[in-house]
Design a protein around this motif. Structure first.
Motif: not given
Length: 232
Positions: A157-163, A194-198, A212-216
């Motif tokens: 699953d993944e989640a997107t955190f808007f800055l 920032v995308n967080v994938w687990a 994992a933390l992804l910038q793109g």
């Protein structure tokens, strides 16, 4: 029953002036004769009324301490503010109507208004519904053909955190007596995020958690690399 201003003026008239003044005992007896259905007044009450008039020149009640009570017109204005703009804040209504924030909150509570939060849902394209049906049919067919098919799937699953605070649910409310089921569609592609994938694979008969933390944006080839790593 407490004495009102009219009663106190009447007692002053009973006391009289000059050489025609009555004693406190006579005033009490006269007041009782004129109002037999009311509780008799005491001599100390007559004394306090007379002393107050001599010192202040009136027998009115002193101003009450504390905040004045909110009248019905103000309550209606608060409710109308929520009806006209359900997304208003307590601070905004307090500032617009020039009343305390606690008063606004108490009025909302009195009329059973609750600040419902927005619920975020994924925006669906026109053909997404057909894709969901096709995916379910695909999974059912492969699972029927291979009993170990589900065990080879890497669940993630993944989640997107808007800055930039694209949607802040903590500061977003909808005032209403009933849940409006307020939803807001949001786009997964957005700058400054920032995308967080687990993932939760099973490696060598052991459960492993991958974070994992992804910038793109999330890359399917990148996810495939982790899936192949988990297999080996």
């Amino acid at each position: 029953m407490p004495l009102n201003e009219r009663d106190r003026i009447e007692i002053l008239m009973m006391i009289g002036v000059g050489d025609r003044m009555r004693t406190q005992q006579e005033v009490c007896r006269l007041f009782h004769e004129m109002h037999p259905d009311r509780e008799p007044v005491s001599q100390s009450t007559v004394s306090r009324i007379e002393r107050k008039y001599r010192e202040l020149g009136h027998v009115r009640d002193a101003p009450r301490q504390g905040r004045p009570k909110i009248n019905e017109n103000v309550q209606q204005d608060v409710i109308l503010s929520a009806l006209e703009n359900p997304h208003c804040t307590v601070r905004q209504v307090s500032r617009d109507l020039n009343i305390g924030k606690s008063s606004v909150s108490n009025i909302f509570k009195k009329v059973k208004y609750h600040p419902y939060r927005v619920r975020l849902i994924h925006e669906l394209a026109e053909d997404d519904f057909d894709r969901r049906t096709e995916f379910c049919e695909y999974m059912m067919d492969h699972n029927n053909q291979n009993n170990g098919f589900i065990a080879n799937i890497l669940f993630s699953d993944e989640a997107t955190f808007f800055l930039n605070g694209h949607v802040n649910r903590q500061n977003t409310r909808y005032w209403s007596q009933e849940n409006p089921h307020w939803m807001q569609e949001y786009h997964t592609q957005h700058p400054q995020k920032v995308n967080v994938w687990a993932a939760y694979p099973r490696v060598n008969d052991e459960d492993v958690v991958i974070v994992a933390l992804l910038q793109g944006n999330l890359d399917p080839h990148w996810i495939l690399k982790y899936r192949n790593w988990a297999k080996h």
